[in-house]
Design a protein around this motif. Structure first.
Motif, PDB file in Angstrom:
ATOM      1  N   SER A  38       0.787  -1.406   0.004  1.00  0.00           N
ATOM      2  CA  SER A  38       0.062  -0.163  -0.067  1.00  0.00           C
ATOM      3  C   SER A  38       0.844   1.347  -0.154  1.00  0.00           C
ATOM      4  O   SER A  38       2.082   1.073   0.446  1.00  0.00           O
ATOM      5  N   VAL A  39       0.339   2.250  -0.632  1.00  0.00           N
ATOM      6  CA  VAL A  39       0.916   3.583  -0.789  1.00  0.00           C
ATOM      7  C   VAL A  39      -0.078   4.638  -0.185  1.00  0.00           C
ATOM      8  O   VAL A  39      -1.102   4.408  -0.208  1.00  0.00           O
ATOM      9  N   PRO A  40       0.410   5.709   0.140  1.00  0.00           N
ATOM     10  CA  PRO A  40      -0.543   6.930   0.670  1.00  0.00           C
ATOM     11  C   PRO A  40      -1.639   7.193  -0.408  1.00  0.00           C
ATOM     12  O   PRO A  40      -1.392   6.830  -1.660  1.00  0.00           O
ATOM     13  N   ALA A  41      -2.843   7.369  -0.085  1.00  0.00           N
ATOM     14  CA  ALA A  41      -3.833   7.363  -0.618  1.00  0.00           C
ATOM     15  C   ALA A  41      -3.805   8.348  -1.963  1.00  0.00           C
ATOM     16  O   ALA A  41      -3.238   9.367  -1.788  1.00  0.00           O
ATOM     17  N   MET A  42      -4.072   7.967  -3.134  1.00  0.00           N
ATOM     18  CA  MET A  42      -3.975   8.781  -4.429  1.00  0.00           C
ATOM     19  C   MET A  42      -5.386   8.759  -5.174  1.00  0.00           C
ATOM     20  O   MET A  42      -6.395   7.931  -4.862  1.00  0.00           O
ATOM     21  N   ALA A  43      -5.283   9.437  -6.113  1.00  0.00           N
ATOM     22  CA  ALA A  43      -6.562   9.558  -6.792  1.00  0.00           C
ATOM     23  C   ALA A  43      -7.173   8.328  -7.366  1.00  0.00           C
ATOM     24  O   ALA A  43      -6.033   7.577  -7.946  1.00  0.00           O
ATOM     25  N   GLN A  44      -8.225   7.712  -7.196  1.00  0.00           N
ATOM     26  CA  GLN A  44      -8.575   6.716  -7.693  1.00  0.00           C
ATOM     27  C   GLN A  44      -8.427   6.464  -9.377  1.00  0.00           C
ATOM     28  O   GLN A  44      -8.972   7.286  -9.909  1.00  0.00           O
ATOM     29  N   SER A  45      -7.947   5.354  -9.914  1.00  0.00           N
ATOM     30  CA  SER A  45      -8.174   4.934 -11.388  1.00  0.00           C
ATOM     31  C   SER A  45      -8.660   3.758 -11.757  1.00  0.00           C
ATOM     32  O   SER A  45      -8.712   2.984 -10.882  1.00  0.00           O
ATOM     33  N   LYS A  46      -8.516   3.332 -13.115  1.00  0.00           N
ATOM     34  CA  LYS A  46      -9.064   2.289 -13.418  1.00  0.00           C
ATOM     35  C   LYS A  46      -8.056   1.166 -12.949  1.00  0.00           C
ATOM     36  O   LYS A  46      -8.577  -0.009 -12.870  1.00  0.00           O
ATOM     37  N   THR A  47      -6.981   1.526 -12.827  1.00  0.00           N
ATOM     38  CA  THR A  47      -5.701   0.160 -12.660  1.00  0.00           C
ATOM     39  C   THR A  47      -5.689   0.560 -10.993  1.00  0.00           C
ATOM     40  O   THR A  47      -4.244   0.478 -10.550  1.00  0.00           O
ATOM     41  N   GLY A  48      -6.521   1.134 -10.104  1.00  0.00           N
ATOM     42  CA  GLY A  48      -6.278   1.075  -8.573  1.00  0.00           C
ATOM     43  C   GLY A  48      -5.930  -0.143  -8.122  1.00  0.00           C
ATOM     44  O   GLY A  48      -5.148   0.017  -7.126  1.00  0.00           O
ATOM     45  N   ILE A  49      -6.224  -1.236  -8.622  1.00  0.00           N
ATOM     46  CA  ILE A  49      -5.857  -2.596  -8.214  1.00  0.00           C
ATOM     47  C   ILE A  49      -5.059  -3.100  -9.253  1.00  0.00           C
ATOM     48  O   ILE A  49      -5.754  -3.439 -10.382  1.00  0.00           O
ATOM     49  N   LYS A  57       1.902   4.349 -11.821  1.00  0.00           N
ATOM     50  CA  LYS A  57       0.642   3.969 -12.382  1.00  0.00           C
ATOM     51  C   LYS A  57      -0.491   4.099 -11.524  1.00  0.00           C
ATOM     52  O   LYS A  57      -1.550   3.652 -11.811  1.00  0.00           O
ATOM     53  N   ASN A  58      -0.254   4.912 -10.408  1.00  0.00           N
ATOM     54  CA  ASN A  58      -1.538   5.242  -9.515  1.00  0.00           C
ATOM     55  C   ASN A  58      -2.223   4.233  -9.101  1.00  0.00           C
ATOM     56  O   ASN A  58      -3.553   3.964  -9.257  1.00  0.00           O
ATOM     57  N   VAL A  59      -1.493   3.058  -8.738  1.00  0.00           N
ATOM     58  CA  VAL A  59      -2.066   1.875  -8.006  1.00  0.00           C
ATOM     59  C   VAL A  59      -1.949   1.775  -6.496  1.00  0.00           C
ATOM     60  O   VAL A  59      -1.039   2.156  -5.751  1.00  0.00           O
ATOM     61  N   PRO A 102      -0.867 -13.424  -8.371  1.00  0.00           N
ATOM     62  CA  PRO A 102      -1.614 -14.064  -9.297  1.00  0.00           C
ATOM     63  C   PRO A 102      -2.691 -15.053  -8.546  1.00  0.00           C
ATOM     64  O   PRO A 102      -3.797 -15.467  -9.137  1.00  0.00           O
ATOM     65  N   GLN A 103      -2.149 -15.721  -7.419  1.00  0.00           N
ATOM     66  CA  GLN A 103      -3.161 -16.711  -6.827  1.00  0.00           C
ATOM     67  C   GLN A 103      -4.179 -16.133  -6.316  1.00  0.00           C
ATOM     68  O   GLN A 103      -5.287 -17.016  -6.022  1.00  0.00           O
ATOM     69  N   ALA A 104      -4.197 -14.844  -6.224  1.00  0.00           N
ATOM     70  CA  ALA A 104      -5.579 -14.199  -5.531  1.00  0.00           C
ATOM     71  C   ALA A 104      -6.467 -13.666  -6.585  1.00  0.00           C
ATOM     72  O   ALA A 104      -7.376 -13.112  -6.381  1.00  0.00           O
ATOM     73  N   ILE A 105      -6.107 -13.723  -8.041  1.00  0.00           N
ATOM     74  CA  ILE A 105      -6.929 -13.135  -8.970  1.00  0.00           C
ATOM     75  C   ILE A 105      -7.591 -14.210  -9.618  1.00  0.00           C
ATOM     76  O   ILE A 105      -7.178 -15.285 -10.045  1.00  0.00           O
ATOM     77  N   ILE A 106      -9.056 -14.003  -9.904  1.00  0.00           N
ATOM     78  CA  ILE A 106      -9.905 -15.083 -10.451  1.00  0.00           C
ATOM     79  C   ILE A 106     -10.043 -14.724 -11.884  1.00  0.00           C
ATOM     80  O   ILE A 106      -9.809 -15.593 -12.811  1.00  0.00           O
ATOM     81  N   ALA A 107     -10.166 -13.451 -12.155  1.00  0.00           N
ATOM     82  CA  ALA A 107     -10.224 -12.769 -13.583  1.00  0.00           C
ATOM     83  C   ALA A 107      -9.785 -11.468 -13.604  1.00  0.00           C
ATOM     84  O   ALA A 107      -9.900 -10.770 -12.753  1.00  0.00           O
ATOM     85  N   TYR A 150      -4.485  -4.973 -18.968  1.00  0.00           N
ATOM     86  CA  TYR A 150      -3.781  -4.012 -18.336  1.00  0.00           C
ATOM     87  C   TYR A 150      -3.446  -3.936 -16.851  1.00  0.00           C
ATOM     88  O   TYR A 150      -2.735  -3.264 -16.140  1.00  0.00           O
ATOM     89  N   VAL A 151      -4.175  -4.890 -16.067  1.00  0.00           N
ATOM     90  CA  VAL A 151      -4.117  -4.835 -14.519  1.00  0.00           C
ATOM     91  C   VAL A 151      -2.564  -5.618 -14.136  1.00  0.00           C
ATOM     92  O   VAL A 151      -2.134  -5.263 -13.242  1.00  0.00           O
ATOM     93  N   ASP A 152      -1.975  -6.357 -14.955  1.00  0.00           N
ATOM     94  CA  ASP A 152      -0.643  -6.923 -14.754  1.00  0.00           C
ATOM     95  C   ASP A 152       0.286  -5.634 -14.914  1.00  0.00           C
ATOM     96  O   ASP A 152       0.689  -5.616 -15.949  1.00  0.00           O
ATOM     97  N   ILE A 153       1.008  -5.741 -13.831  1.00  0.00           N
ATOM     98  CA  ILE A 153       2.029  -4.670 -13.890  1.00  0.00           C
ATOM     99  C   ILE A 153       3.436  -5.231 -13.667  1.00  0.00           C
ATOM    100  O   ILE A 153       4.337  -4.674 -13.342  1.00  0.00           O
ATOM    101  N   THR A 154       3.704  -6.548 -14.088  1.00  0.00           N
ATOM    102  CA  THR A 154       4.849  -7.328 -13.535  1.00  0.00           C
ATOM    103  C   THR A 154       5.978  -6.526 -14.708  1.00  0.00           C
ATOM    104  O   THR A 154       7.129  -6.386 -13.996  1.00  0.00           O
TER     105      THR A 154
END
Length: 215
Positions: free
Chosen positions: A26-37, A153-155, A161-166, A170-174
């Motif tokens: 986690s990082v300090p709160a930032m503006a919400q974005s489509k890639t927030g998670i 990336k404002n995440v 990956p084990q916690a992801i169902i679908a 663009y969500v993958d920031i590896t």
């Protein structure tokens, strides 16, 4: 890719899985974005980093004698094990064969396989320690790379990956984490200090013991 290269990469993957990498950052709160998670594969980030791939290439030369010894012994063991495999298969195919009747052949085969694995592990010891040393050097920079990527990336949250169902691609920031790792640690040493063992890369050096005052 040589046999030993595959062995090194496989051992690397196993070793990295055992490392403690934050499953949630986690990082300090930032503006919400489509890639927030976002999602990131930490093991892949380390294994695909510039420092790791270059180190594995360097090891092909530096540890050539060890690699050659491992490959030669592995090939010889295959020859030595084959008669035991043939004997076991022949025993199994005998009419009326039972688990008890084939036990001698099974035990002989298992004993040879185990002793062979132990022998190969001894021959690979220097390679394994050097690989772990490279991994730990990179892993020490992993958290900083993740945080830098999250900020860029404002995440707000990164899941494994084990916690992801679908997910959407663009969500993958590896890949972005790999780029940060390459900045933070462009190269890594493949020569551990004398006596180094896995788990020591992030341990502070102990101060020298106090010497008794001279009289």
């Amino acid at each position: 890719m040589t046999t030993i290269s595959k062995m090194i990469l496989k051992s690397a993957a196993v070793a990295i899985v055992a490392m403690t990498a934050p499953a949630l950052m986690s990082v300090p709160a930032m503006a919400q974005s489509k890639t927030g998670i976002a999602m990131a594969n930490y093991e892949a980030a380390v294994a695909r980093s510039q420092a790791f791939t270059v180190a594995m290439t360097q090891m092909q030369t530096t540890y050539k004698s060890d690699i050659d010894a491992v490959n030669a012994r592995a090939a010889a063991l295959q020859v030595e094990i084959k008669p035991l495999v043939d004997a076991y298969n022949a025993a199994v195919q005998q009419p009326g064969a039972t688990q008890q009747s084939v036990q001698p052949q099974a035990q002989a085969l298992q004993a040879k396989q185990q002793s062979g694995q132990q022998e190969i592990a001894r021959l690979r010891q220097r390679i394994s320690i050097a690989t772990s040393y490279v991994e730990e050097q990179i892993a020490m920079k992993l958290e900083a790379a993740i945080k830098a990527t999250m900020k860029a990336k404002n995440v707000d949250m990164v899941l494994s990956p084990q916690a992801i169902i679908a997910r959407e691609p663009y969500v993958d920031i590896t890949d972005a984490i790999i780029l940060e790792l390459n900045k933070l640690i462009p190269s890594a040493s493949i020569t551990p200090p004398a006596g180094w063992q896995p788990g020591q890369a992030d341990q502070p050096q102990q101060p020298p013991a106090a010497q008794p005052a001279s009289r």
